[in-house]
Design a protein around this motif. Structure first.
Motif, PDB file in Angstrom:
ATOM      1  N   HIS A  16       0.841  -1.205   0.000  1.00  0.00           N
ATOM      2  CA  HIS A  16       0.000   0.000   0.000  1.00  0.00           C
ATOM      3  C   HIS A  16       0.876   1.256   0.000  1.00  0.00           C
ATOM      4  CE1 HIS A  16      -3.398   2.605   0.646  1.00  0.00           C
ATOM      5  NE2 HIS A  16      -2.897   3.040   1.784  1.00  0.00           N
ATOM      6  N   GLN A 156      -5.199  -3.516  -0.407  1.00  0.00           N
ATOM      7  CA  GLN A 156      -4.825  -2.176  -0.853  1.00  0.00           C
ATOM      8  C   GLN A 156      -6.051  -1.344  -1.195  1.00  0.00           C
ATOM      9  OE1 GLN A 156      -2.203  -2.757  -4.159  1.00  0.00           O
ATOM     10  NE2 GLN A 156      -0.542  -3.593  -2.906  1.00  0.00           N
ATOM     11  N   ASN A 159      -7.987  -0.363   1.876  1.00  0.00           N
ATOM     12  CA  ASN A 159      -7.160   0.261   2.921  1.00  0.00           C
ATOM     13  C   ASN A 159      -7.288  -0.512   4.231  1.00  0.00           C
ATOM     14  OD1 ASN A 159      -5.343   2.163   3.878  1.00  0.00           O
ATOM     15  ND2 ASN A 159      -6.943   3.572   4.549  1.00  0.00           N
ATOM     16  N   THR A 160      -7.218  -1.842   4.120  1.00  0.00           N
ATOM     17  CA  THR A 160      -7.336  -2.725   5.275  1.00  0.00           C
ATOM     18  C   THR A 160      -6.050  -3.522   5.416  1.00  0.00           C
ATOM     19  OG1 THR A 160      -9.697  -2.974   4.825  1.00  0.00           O
ATOM     20  CG2 THR A 160      -8.712  -4.558   6.347  1.00  0.00           C
TER      21      THR A 160
END
Length: 203
Positions: A16, A156, A159-160
């Motif tokens: 990420h 990604q 957003n975890t």
């Protein structure tokens, strides 16, 4: 452009981080300034990504600079001897900071401590991630490497953290429902990986 990084920079977050920095470098005119003062943990996987992006930025006539650090970021950059690589041109002298671990033995000991922390985290999260990969393989007929790619992609895009996503996926076996955004991104990731493999096979 300035990117502020907070929290933990480890193997799970590294992909990420790479995505965010690539995008920032692409949209910037002269490069990216990194504020690492809020970093609470940082391992070498994330540092390697930053080193690779630094080389890419230089080829494009841009710079990837660290303009602010906290104790964690300063320690890793000092231990690895990479502080000067990310220092602004007029701060080269300031970047030559002495390490708090002055002897070679103490430096090696600190490196070992960092490695132990990384291994402990991997041991704690790996079983859950492997179970999640198995669920994806059984559900969609994916290969092990494809299941891993699906997890990383969905992590990604939502957003975890990877191990949190894997835990949620494992929970579906006992009847727990995934959130709608996670379901959507998993479906998108599976479709993309499947289509890419089909295209390679056809080729």
């Amino acid at each position: 452009m300035t990117v502020v990084v907070r929290g933990e920079l480890d193997l799970e977050v590294a992909p990420h981080l790479e995505h965010v920095l690539r995008d920032a470098l692409g949209r910037s005119v002269r490069g990216v300034d990194l504020d690492l003062s809020g970093v609470e943990f940082w391992d070498c996987s994330a540092l390697n990504i930053m080193l690779g992006l630094r080389e890419r930025a230089l080829r494009d006539g841009k710079a990837l600079l660290v303009t602010s650090v906290g104790p964690v970021a300063e320690r890793l950059l000092t231990l690895t001897g990479t502080y000067s690589l990310f220092a602004p041109a007029d701060e080269d002298d300031a970047s030559e900071r002495s390490s708090p671990y002055e002897t070679e033995d103490e430096s090696m000991l600190q490196d070992l401590r960092i490695e132990v922390v990384q291994l402990r985290r991997a041991m704690q999260t790996r079983p859950t991630i492997d179970l999640a990969r198995g669920i994806l393989m059984a559900s969609f007929g994916l290969k092990p490497e494809d299941a891993w790619e699906v997890l990383v992609m969905a992590s990604q895009n939502t957003n975890t953290k990877l191990h949190n996503l894997a835990s949620d996926l494992v929970g579906t076996v006992s009847g727990e429902a995934l959130s709608e955004p996670v379901q959507k991104q998993l479906s998108v990731a599976v479709a993309r990986v499947t289509n890419e493999r089909a295209g390679v096979s056809a080729g």
